[in-house]
Write a protein that holds these residues in place. Sequence first.
Motif, PDB file in Angstrom:
ATOM      1  N   ASN A   1      13.819  -4.541  -6.460  1.00  0.00           N
ATOM      2  CA  ASN A   1      13.526  -5.664  -5.577  1.00  0.00           C
ATOM      3  C   ASN A   1      14.808  -6.303  -5.036  1.00  0.00           C
ATOM      4  O   ASN A   1      15.226  -7.364  -5.490  1.00  0.00           O
ATOM      5  N   ILE A   2      15.414  -5.669  -4.054  1.00  0.00           N
ATOM      6  CA  ILE A   2      16.656  -6.138  -3.423  1.00  0.00           C
ATOM      7  C   ILE A   2      17.632  -6.562  -4.526  1.00  0.00           C
ATOM      8  O   ILE A   2      17.921  -5.761  -5.406  1.00  0.00           O
ATOM      9  N   THR A   3      18.145  -7.787  -4.492  1.00  0.00           N
ATOM     10  CA  THR A   3      19.047  -8.221  -5.572  1.00  0.00           C
ATOM     11  C   THR A   3      18.485  -9.451  -6.289  1.00  0.00           C
ATOM     12  O   THR A   3      19.222 -10.208  -6.909  1.00  0.00           O
TER      13      THR A   3
ATOM     14  N   LEU B   1       0.809  -1.215   0.000  1.00  0.00           N
ATOM     15  CA  LEU B   1       0.000   0.000   0.000  1.00  0.00           C
ATOM     16  C   LEU B   1       0.850   1.276   0.000  1.00  0.00           C
ATOM     17  O   LEU B   1       0.556   2.206  -0.763  1.00  0.00           O
ATOM     18  N   PRO B   2       1.886   1.400   0.859  1.00  0.00           N
ATOM     19  CA  PRO B   2       2.675   2.641   0.853  1.00  0.00           C
ATOM     20  C   PRO B   2       3.283   2.967  -0.511  1.00  0.00           C
ATOM     21  O   PRO B   2       3.401   4.143  -0.881  1.00  0.00           O
ATOM     22  N   ASN B   3       3.667   1.941  -1.255  1.00  0.00           N
ATOM     23  CA  ASN B   3       4.243   2.198  -2.574  1.00  0.00           C
ATOM     24  C   ASN B   3       3.187   2.683  -3.571  1.00  0.00           C
ATOM     25  O   ASN B   3       3.472   3.517  -4.438  1.00  0.00           O
TER      26      ASN B   3
ATOM     27  N   LEU C   1      14.211   6.388 -11.169  1.00  0.00           N
ATOM     28  CA  LEU C   1      14.998   7.614 -11.072  1.00  0.00           C
ATOM     29  C   LEU C   1      15.228   8.067  -9.639  1.00  0.00           C
ATOM     30  O   LEU C   1      16.336   8.490  -9.290  1.00  0.00           O
ATOM     31  N   ASP C   2      14.184   8.003  -8.801  1.00  0.00           N
ATOM     32  CA  ASP C   2      14.348   8.565  -7.448  1.00  0.00           C
ATOM     33  C   ASP C   2      14.666   7.529  -6.374  1.00  0.00           C
ATOM     34  O   ASP C   2      14.875   7.876  -5.216  1.00  0.00           O
ATOM     35  N   GLY C   3      14.716   6.257  -6.724  1.00  0.00           N
ATOM     36  CA  GLY C   3      15.120   5.244  -5.745  1.00  0.00           C
ATOM     37  C   GLY C   3      14.135   5.018  -4.620  1.00  0.00           C
ATOM     38  O   GLY C   3      14.518   4.584  -3.530  1.00  0.00           O
ATOM     39  N   ARG C   4      12.878   5.249  -4.853  1.00  0.00           N
ATOM     40  CA  ARG C   4      11.870   5.151  -3.788  1.00  0.00           C
ATOM     41  C   ARG C   4      11.667   3.736  -3.262  1.00  0.00           C
ATOM     42  O   ARG C   4      11.109   3.544  -2.202  1.00  0.00           O
ATOM     43  N   TRP C   5      12.098   2.733  -4.025  1.00  0.00           N
ATOM     44  CA  TRP C   5      11.827   1.346  -3.625  1.00  0.00           C
ATOM     45  C   TRP C   5      13.016   0.643  -2.966  1.00  0.00           C
ATOM     46  O   TRP C   5      12.904  -0.509  -2.590  1.00  0.00           O
ATOM     47  N   ASN C   6      14.144   1.305  -2.842  1.00  0.00           N
ATOM     48  CA  ASN C   6      15.298   0.596  -2.276  1.00  0.00           C
ATOM     49  C   ASN C   6      15.598   0.962  -0.828  1.00  0.00           C
ATOM     50  O   ASN C   6      16.553   0.466  -0.243  1.00  0.00           O
ATOM     51  N   GLY C   7      14.799   1.838  -0.253  1.00  0.00           N
ATOM     52  CA  GLY C   7      14.979   2.173   1.161  1.00  0.00           C
ATOM     53  C   GLY C   7      16.081   3.168   1.436  1.00  0.00           C
ATOM     54  O   GLY C   7      16.214   3.653   2.561  1.00  0.00           O
ATOM     55  N   LYS C   8      16.902   3.492   0.439  1.00  0.00           N
ATOM     56  CA  LYS C   8      18.000   4.436   0.645  1.00  0.00           C
ATOM     57  C   LYS C   8      17.861   5.698  -0.212  1.00  0.00           C
ATOM     58  O   LYS C   8      18.634   6.639  -0.056  1.00  0.00           O
ATOM     59  N   GLY C   9      16.915   5.683  -1.109  1.00  0.00           N
ATOM     60  CA  GLY C   9      16.735   6.839  -1.971  1.00  0.00           C
ATOM     61  C   GLY C   9      17.777   6.962  -3.057  1.00  0.00           C
ATOM     62  O   GLY C   9      17.959   8.034  -3.635  1.00  0.00           O
ATOM     63  N   ASN C  10      18.478   5.871  -3.349  1.00  0.00           N
ATOM     64  CA  ASN C  10      19.472   5.890  -4.421  1.00  0.00           C
ATOM     65  C   ASN C  10      18.799   5.498  -5.732  1.00  0.00           C
ATOM     66  O   ASN C  10      18.331   4.370  -5.871  1.00  0.00           O
ATOM     67  N   GLY C  11      18.769   6.418  -6.672  1.00  0.00           N
ATOM     68  CA  GLY C  11      18.175   6.128  -7.956  1.00  0.00           C
ATOM     69  C   GLY C  11      19.106   5.318  -8.840  1.00  0.00           C
ATOM     70  O   GLY C  11      20.252   5.025  -8.479  1.00  0.00           O
ATOM     71  N   ILE C  12      18.635   4.981 -10.023  1.00  0.00           N
ATOM     72  CA  ILE C  12      19.391   4.106 -10.914  1.00  0.00           C
ATOM     73  C   ILE C  12      20.725   4.713 -11.336  1.00  0.00           C
ATOM     74  O   ILE C  12      21.700   3.983 -11.571  1.00  0.00           O
ATOM     75  N   ALA C  13      20.813   6.037 -11.418  1.00  0.00           N
ATOM     76  CA  ALA C  13      22.068   6.677 -11.818  1.00  0.00           C
ATOM     77  C   ALA C  13      23.168   6.474 -10.770  1.00  0.00           C
ATOM     78  O   ALA C  13      24.353   6.564 -11.087  1.00  0.00           O
TER      79      ALA C  13
END
Length: 249
Positions: free
Chosen positions: A175-177, A108-110, A144-156
Motif C-alpha cells: 500500500n504505497i508507503t 476487483l482487479p486485485n 513475492l511478485d509485486g502485483r500490488w505496487n504497479g511496477k512488478g517489484n517483489g519484496i526481494a
Amino acid sequence: MNRAAFYAALRRRTSGVFGTSISQQQVTGIEGILDAFITHGDGRDKTLAYALATAYHETGARMVPVREGFAKDDATARRIVAKRAYGQPAGKYGHVYYGRGQVQLTWLPNYDKSSTDAKYDLVAYPDKMLDPVISARVLIKGLLDGRWNGKGNGIAFYLPTSGPDDLKNARRTVNITDKWGMIGGYYKAFLAAIKEAGGVPVAAPLPTPKPEQPVKPLVEAEKPQVRAGSLSGLLAKLLQALAALFKRK
C-alpha cells in the motif's frame, strides 16, 4: 524453525510486537502464515518477516483474516467503505471489493489476479479471502511478485538477501508507503524472532521407506524332514496287511 523459541521471542516484553502474551487466535493466524510460507514462500527470512509484519498491521495484531474496519459482517463493512472509491458494487456479481484477509485485498482487479493463487474464484466469492489458508497464500504470493505496487517489484527487490533493506519502499508491495516506518519496526521484530528460532520453517522430509526384505531361501537344515523311522514303520504295516489278505484267500 524451533517454533517454541520463535513464540518465546515474540512474547518477550521487549519484542516490539505482542509483548508478554499471545492469544490462541494470534497463534492460529501465525501458524497459517508459517505453513503457507513452507509451500509458497521463497525460503528467505526477510520475506517471511515482512509477511508477518504486514499481517500484524493489516489485522490490528489479530493475525487472522479480517474484513476492513474489523467489521463483523459484509453489510457493516459495506457501510464503512461506502465513501471510498472501491466501496461501490462492481463487476457482474455486484460485490463490493473492500479489504479482506491478512493483507486487506481491495479492488476487483486485485481479487481477479489473486484467484489463481487462491485456487478459487475470488471475484465471484470475495469472502473466500477470509479463509485462513487462502488469505495466507495470497499474502505471500502477492509480496513475492509485486502485483500490488504497479511496477512488478517483489519484496526481494526492496529487501535483498545481501544488502541494506529499503523499508520505506518495501511497503509499496502492499500500500504505497502508508505507515511504512511502523511496519518496518514490526518487520525487525519478526526477523529477530525468526533468526533466534533458527531460521524459516521448512517442510519436514518424508520418511525414507524401508527396503523390502528379500525372501530368505530355506537352508538345508530348515527343510521339512521325513524321519526314516516313521517311513519304515509305515511300510511294515502295509506288508502285514497284504500278508493277512493273502492268508484269507
